[in-house]
Design a protein around this motif. Sequence first.
Motif, PDB file in Angstrom:
ATOM      1  N   THR A   4       0.759  -1.302   0.074  1.00 22.41           N
ATOM      2  CA  THR A   4       0.114  -0.009  -0.130  1.00 22.41           C
ATOM      3  C   THR A   4       1.055   1.197  -0.105  1.00 22.41           C
ATOM      4  O   THR A   4       2.148   1.190   0.276  1.00 22.41           O
ATOM      5  CB  THR A   4      -1.072  -0.013   1.244  1.00 22.41           C
ATOM      6  N   ILE A   5       0.224   2.323  -0.240  1.00 23.90           N
ATOM      7  CA  ILE A   5       0.929   3.783  -0.151  1.00 23.90           C
ATOM      8  C   ILE A   5      -0.054   4.679   0.613  1.00 23.90           C
ATOM      9  O   ILE A   5      -1.171   4.369   1.004  1.00 23.90           O
ATOM     10  CB  ILE A   5       1.136   4.266  -1.764  1.00 23.90           C
ATOM     11  N   THR A   6       0.572   5.645   1.108  1.00 21.31           N
ATOM     12  CA  THR A   6      -0.281   6.639   1.876  1.00 21.31           C
ATOM     13  C   THR A   6      -1.372   7.345   0.917  1.00 21.31           C
ATOM     14  O   THR A   6      -0.864   7.540  -0.389  1.00 21.31           O
ATOM     15  CB  THR A   6       0.932   7.705   2.644  1.00 21.31           C
ATOM     16  N   THR A  71      -3.274   0.904  -5.787  1.00 18.53           N
ATOM     17  CA  THR A  71      -4.057   2.001  -5.670  1.00 18.53           C
ATOM     18  C   THR A  71      -5.324   1.461  -4.783  1.00 18.53           C
ATOM     19  O   THR A  71      -5.957   1.872  -4.156  1.00 18.53           O
ATOM     20  CB  THR A  71      -4.333   2.647  -7.023  1.00 18.53           C
ATOM     21  N   MET A  72      -6.006   0.358  -5.482  1.00 18.06           N
ATOM     22  CA  MET A  72      -7.080  -0.214  -4.809  1.00 18.06           C
ATOM     23  C   MET A  72      -6.781  -0.676  -3.621  1.00 18.06           C
ATOM     24  O   MET A  72      -7.713  -0.556  -2.380  1.00 18.06           O
ATOM     25  CB  MET A  72      -7.660  -1.248  -5.799  1.00 18.06           C
ATOM     26  N   ARG A  73      -5.886  -1.322  -3.034  1.00 18.47           N
ATOM     27  CA  ARG A  73      -5.548  -1.928  -1.928  1.00 18.47           C
ATOM     28  C   ARG A  73      -5.360  -0.656  -0.937  1.00 18.47           C
ATOM     29  O   ARG A  73      -5.935  -0.646   0.115  1.00 18.47           O
ATOM     30  CB  ARG A  73      -4.282  -2.487  -1.835  1.00 18.47           C
ATOM     31  N   SER A  74      -4.834   0.554  -1.336  1.00 18.61           N
ATOM     32  CA  SER A  74      -4.540   1.634  -0.369  1.00 18.61           C
ATOM     33  C   SER A  74      -5.774   2.468  -0.243  1.00 18.61           C
ATOM     34  O   SER A  74      -6.040   2.747   0.944  1.00 18.61           O
ATOM     35  CB  SER A  74      -3.571   2.636  -1.296  1.00 18.61           C
ATOM     36  N   LEU A  75      -6.780   2.302  -1.044  1.00 18.07           N
ATOM     37  CA  LEU A  75      -7.945   2.994  -0.954  1.00 18.07           C
ATOM     38  C   LEU A  75      -8.944   2.241  -0.084  1.00 18.07           C
ATOM     39  O   LEU A  75      -9.619   2.760   1.059  1.00 18.07           O
ATOM     40  CB  LEU A  75      -9.000   3.123  -2.148  1.00 18.07           C
ATOM     41  N   HIS A  76      -8.928   0.862  -0.153  1.00 18.13           N
ATOM     42  CA  HIS A  76      -9.500   0.126   0.779  1.00 18.13           C
ATOM     43  C   HIS A  76      -9.221  -0.062   2.124  1.00 18.13           C
ATOM     44  O   HIS A  76      -9.827   0.138   3.277  1.00 18.13           O
ATOM     45  CB  HIS A  76      -9.522  -1.370   0.080  1.00 18.13           C
TER      46      HIS A  76
END
Length: 244
Positions: A4-6, A71-76
Amino acid sequence: MANTITMETLKNDSVRVYNGMIDVFPQFSQEEALDISELAPKFNGCYATNNSTVCFVSDNEVFVTPCTRITMRSLHNAGFCEKYFYVPFSNGDYPKSEQFKWNALREKAHQSYKADFVSDCEAYCDKRHIGAISEETIANCFEIPENGVRVKHLYFEDTYYPIMNQSCLDSRCDNLGHYCCNNGRVVFVYRNGKTYVAKGYKILRELRAAGYTESGLFVPFSNGEQIQDCVLKARWESITKFTK
């Protein structure tokens, strides 16, 4: 690669969309001003996707970026929920003032898809005990490029492509770890998903030891075809026959 990213990083890797932003539709030679006045108040903390593009609303600001796994992991992980609303730049259009950044983001996403593909292929092979062969052996094989190899034969012309789609692991995944032989040529689908062609059957010993099995694959360059691209032809001619 990080899982993930911030949110700060994700926003930096996105295009911020604002009311009145000029949206270009090159396929129609048209431009229009975006109206997103209702997005922020209605969908704060939400995202929507369309055609490998994701739009998300964070702190009442609207952002758009290519859709990738990270991107999707970070949003979730940040608690965003999926909704259905208009996703700018997801139908061949692009932001006029941010065209350079948008193109760079799309290219970065494309590279991530290729990396994900290799990772998925290797995980698939690990589960089935399909191992690696030496780097020296791979270096002496011809990799079928993603955009294909144009060939000419006395009776036909054709373009040979990799056996697997190199952007996602699809139904052809069962070709991983398989090889086929014809007229002194060996084609195999390596654990990274790429298609290679070798000269000489001695390579089979190493392939079999690594868990590769024979299958009914088409074998390029095994029927007298001539490669038309001079660079690829020189590469093929530099490949030596496996004799040991």
